[in-house]
Scaffold this active site. Structure first.
Site, PDB file in Angstrom:
ATOM      1  N   TRP A 179     -12.344  -3.457  -5.971  1.00 52.82           N
ATOM      2  CA  TRP A 179     -11.343  -2.126  -6.027  1.00 52.82           C
ATOM      3  C   TRP A 179     -10.694  -1.927  -4.575  1.00 52.82           C
ATOM      4  O   TRP A 179      -9.686  -1.193  -4.585  1.00 52.82           O
ATOM      5  CB  TRP A 179     -12.166  -0.839  -6.236  1.00 52.82           C
ATOM      6  CG  TRP A 179     -13.347  -0.819  -5.289  1.00 52.82           C
ATOM      7  CD1 TRP A 179     -14.859  -1.378  -5.845  1.00 52.82           C
ATOM      8  CD2 TRP A 179     -13.742  -0.448  -4.242  1.00 52.82           C
ATOM      9  NE1 TRP A 179     -15.610  -1.156  -4.928  1.00 52.82           N
ATOM     10  CE2 TRP A 179     -14.968  -0.752  -3.787  1.00 52.82           C
ATOM     11  CE3 TRP A 179     -12.790   0.222  -2.980  1.00 52.82           C
ATOM     12  CZ2 TRP A 179     -15.573  -0.392  -2.431  1.00 52.82           C
ATOM     13  CZ3 TRP A 179     -13.460   0.558  -1.889  1.00 52.82           C
ATOM     14  CH2 TRP A 179     -14.632   0.347  -1.611  1.00 52.82           C
ATOM     15  N   ASN A 180     -11.243  -2.425  -3.562  1.00 55.51           N
ATOM     16  CA  ASN A 180     -10.682  -2.285  -2.327  1.00 55.51           C
ATOM     17  C   ASN A 180      -9.157  -2.665  -2.223  1.00 55.51           C
ATOM     18  O   ASN A 180      -8.496  -1.988  -1.374  1.00 55.51           O
ATOM     19  CB  ASN A 180     -11.686  -2.657  -1.041  1.00 55.51           C
ATOM     20  CG  ASN A 180     -11.525  -4.229  -1.152  1.00 55.51           C
ATOM     21  OD1 ASN A 180     -11.782  -5.008  -2.181  1.00 55.51           O
ATOM     22  ND2 ASN A 180     -11.940  -4.696   0.016  1.00 55.51           N
TER      23      ASN A 180
ATOM     24  N   GLU B 232     -15.787 -14.870  -2.372  1.00 61.31           N
ATOM     25  CA  GLU B 232     -15.690 -14.275  -1.119  1.00 61.31           C
ATOM     26  C   GLU B 232     -16.758 -12.882  -1.337  1.00 61.31           C
ATOM     27  O   GLU B 232     -16.274 -11.931  -2.070  1.00 61.31           O
ATOM     28  CB  GLU B 232     -14.259 -13.701  -0.976  1.00 61.31           C
ATOM     29  CG  GLU B 232     -14.052 -13.174   0.379  1.00 61.31           C
ATOM     30  CD  GLU B 232     -12.852 -12.592   0.651  1.00 61.31           C
ATOM     31  OE1 GLU B 232     -12.907 -11.223   1.084  1.00 61.31           O
ATOM     32  OE2 GLU B 232     -11.880 -13.048   0.402  1.00 61.31           O
TER      33      GLU B 232
ATOM     34  N   CYS C   8     -12.768  -6.532   3.549  1.00 56.95           N
ATOM     35  CA  CYS C   8     -13.689  -7.419   3.574  1.00 56.95           C
ATOM     36  C   CYS C   8     -13.807  -8.127   5.094  1.00 56.95           C
ATOM     37  O   CYS C   8     -14.761  -8.530   5.787  1.00 56.95           O
ATOM     38  CB  CYS C   8     -13.642  -8.593   2.606  1.00 56.95           C
ATOM     39  SG  CYS C   8     -12.056  -9.422   2.626  1.00 56.95           S
TER      40      CYS C   8
END
Length: 528
Positions: free
Chosen positions: A168-169, A265, A299
């Site tokens: 979602w980010n 990832e 991330c």
């Protein structure tokens, strides 16, 4: 207060996000006519946003069947034709970027400048793979077993149907960015975007189909992993996952059982080292950009900051001043510097990490609290000092606008502390002597390291691989690896005239001696 009040007025949805437009995007979900529905809300206000159909395991199975049927024709489509579709998609993304910016902000709560970085990323990715696929996929001559006599060629075939599970980010970068090379390699894609930000992913799908991608070649399903995760794994010829380390481990185990490949990832606890010769002002500005993009929900953002003892106090003063000046709020324009967290669970994590640290002796230098006056999920950009191993956020990923700052006495100590983590995704090194800074960068246990930059230099270097070490994942995106991982390599070797078997009339012992002399000659001539 540690931040300004910009954005105190709650942002209404942009006029572009009409119910009719959002409804049209929802129809692109691969789900039955009588599917259950799930509602999402806008992080800025908590107001209802989307009403999406929920895919069942049967819907996922059907999507894979249609994708597999379409994939053969897509794989047979000349790379030049795939290129034209991808470049048309590139143009549409740039032409219609206002729609994407509105959607990303409405679904994720990020600022417009952070949303534009995703538009830029997808334009770069689409252009790169459109123009690199022919070179990467073309048959390549390789050194044969016997010079001149062995004709060896390396071929690459598409895996088949790739499953992409995106978070979602970064809803555009992670959704379209991983699908693009898979498609250019000749695969079909069945994708599960996170429900909260599915509209942005569906927008990319709509544009790709407008660019003439056959409809069944890229499909999207919506649902919880606990419901449709097994079906996504069962249909996949390859798994591409971005998310938590815990989920990544489960996917890796399941992929191993099926003997299919996976690229993962995962989490990070990224470090930034400020060397003693760094430009303090530039490093302070860079630290803001490194720690707080998308409210720290990135991330590759920085959560640990190590500063040389000689400049520690001056740097902290400059950094705190800039963080306290960050304009926090929700606005569908470029007037604010940091937006909202995306989900209530993320706000809970950030709050609990900071509260735990403070209760155990950490000092808040800036921020440190939620801002419900601005919206339900806002949290101030936060700097903590005196963080110790007993605190949860010392070594666990927060994934929010929080950074811990430490001093060090030697570069050896800084490198040791930066590497004292099972993660290894991204890092940043700042110093005026860039040759020295690059040497420090090469000693860090991270898949990407940026010198005098936060993360964009390495991420935007699309021709170079990007990915994590250790608990930060497996595989790489970007560069040749980012496309070739979606292919099966095949070696075709044609032996001419004479091979390794002794010719008629020559004994095995004599043939062994002949080959031995030949190998020595090749060694002398420098032949590989």
């Amino acid at each position: 207060m540690t931040t300004t009040d910009t954005g105190r007025v709650k942002a209404a949805l942009p006029t572009s996000l009409t119910p009719a437009r959002l409804g049209r995007l929802a129809t692109l979900v691969a789900a039955g006519a009588r599917a259950q529905r799930v509602a999402t809300t806008s992080p800025f206000t908590g107001a209802p946003l989307a009403d999406l159909p929920v895919s069942t395991p049967d819907d996922v199975e059907d999507a894979f069947a249609r994708a597999r049927a379409a994939q053969a024709a897509w794989a047979a489509t000349p790379v030049a034709d795939r290129k034209r579709i991808m470049l048309r998609f590139h143009d549409l993304v740039l032409q219609r970027q206002e729609e994407a910016l509105d959607l990303m902000q409405a679904e994720s709560g990020k600022t417009r400048r952070d949303a534009f970085l995703e538009v830029s990323d997808i334009a770069i990715t689409a252009r790169y793979y459109a123009r690199s696929a022919r070179r990467l996929l073309s048959p390549k001559r390789r050194k044969g077993a016997i010079p001149v006599l062995t004709h060896t060629t390396e071929l690459h075939h598409p895996k088949g149907v790739v499953t992409v599970i995106s978070p979602w980010n970064y809803p555009l970068s992670m959704a379209a960015g991983d699908a693009i090379p898979a498609l250019m390699a000749g695969n079909a894609v069945v994708q599960k975007p996170d429900t909260q930000t599915a509209l942005t992913a569906l927008w990319a799908l709509a544009l790709m189909r407008e660019a003439d991608l056959p409809a069944d070649v890229w499909q999207m399903v919506v649902g919880r992993g606990s419901s449709i995760g097994d079906a996504l794994m069962a249909g996949a010829d390859y798994m591409m996952f971005t998310g938590s380390t815990a989920s990544g481990r489960r996917i890796a185990r399941n992929a191993g059982e099926r003997l299919i490949g996976a690229s993962l990832e995962l989490g990070g606890k990224n470090a930034m080292i400020v060397l003693a010769d760094a430009d303090i002002e530039k490093a302070a500005v860079g630290a803001v950009a490194a720690c707080f993009p998308s409210a720290g929900q990135l991330c590759v953002s920085i959560e640990r900051l190590y500063v040389a003892d000689e400049i520690h106090d001056a740097f902290v003063t400059a950094f705190v001043e800039r963080v306290r000046a960050v304009r926090l709020g929700g606005a569908y324009d470029f007037s604010v510097d940091m937006g909202s967290l995306t989900t209530p669970s993320q706000l809970e994590t950030v709050s609990s990490h900071v509260d735990d640290a403070v209760s155990k002796g950490a000092t808040v230098l800036a921020g440190g609290k939620a801002r419900p006056d601005l919206g339900p999920l806002f949290y101030e950009p936060t700097i903590l000092a005196h963080v110790t191993p007993q605190m949860t956020l010392f070594d666990r990923e927060t994934f929010g606008p929080v950074v811990s700052i430490y001093r060090y006495r030697s570069v050896e100590e800084a490198v040791e502390m930066a590497n004292a983590t099972p993660y290894g995704l991204n890092a940043s090194v700042w110093g005026r002597n860039t040759a020295r800074a690059r040497k420090v960068a090469g000693r860090l246990h991270a898949g990407t390291v940026n010198v005098n930059e936060a993360f964009a230099a390495a991420w935007g270097s699309i021709d170079a691989p990007m990915g994590g070490m250790g608990d930060s994942g497996l595989g790489r995106r970007h560069g040749a690896d980012g496309l070739l991982k979606y292919t099966e390599a095949q070696t075709v070797a044609h032996q001419r005239l004479q091979g390794f078997t002794a010719p008629r009339g020559v004994g095995h012992e004599q043939w062994t001696q002949i080959l031995t002399r030949a190998f020595k000659t090749l060694r002398t001539l420098g032949v590989r």
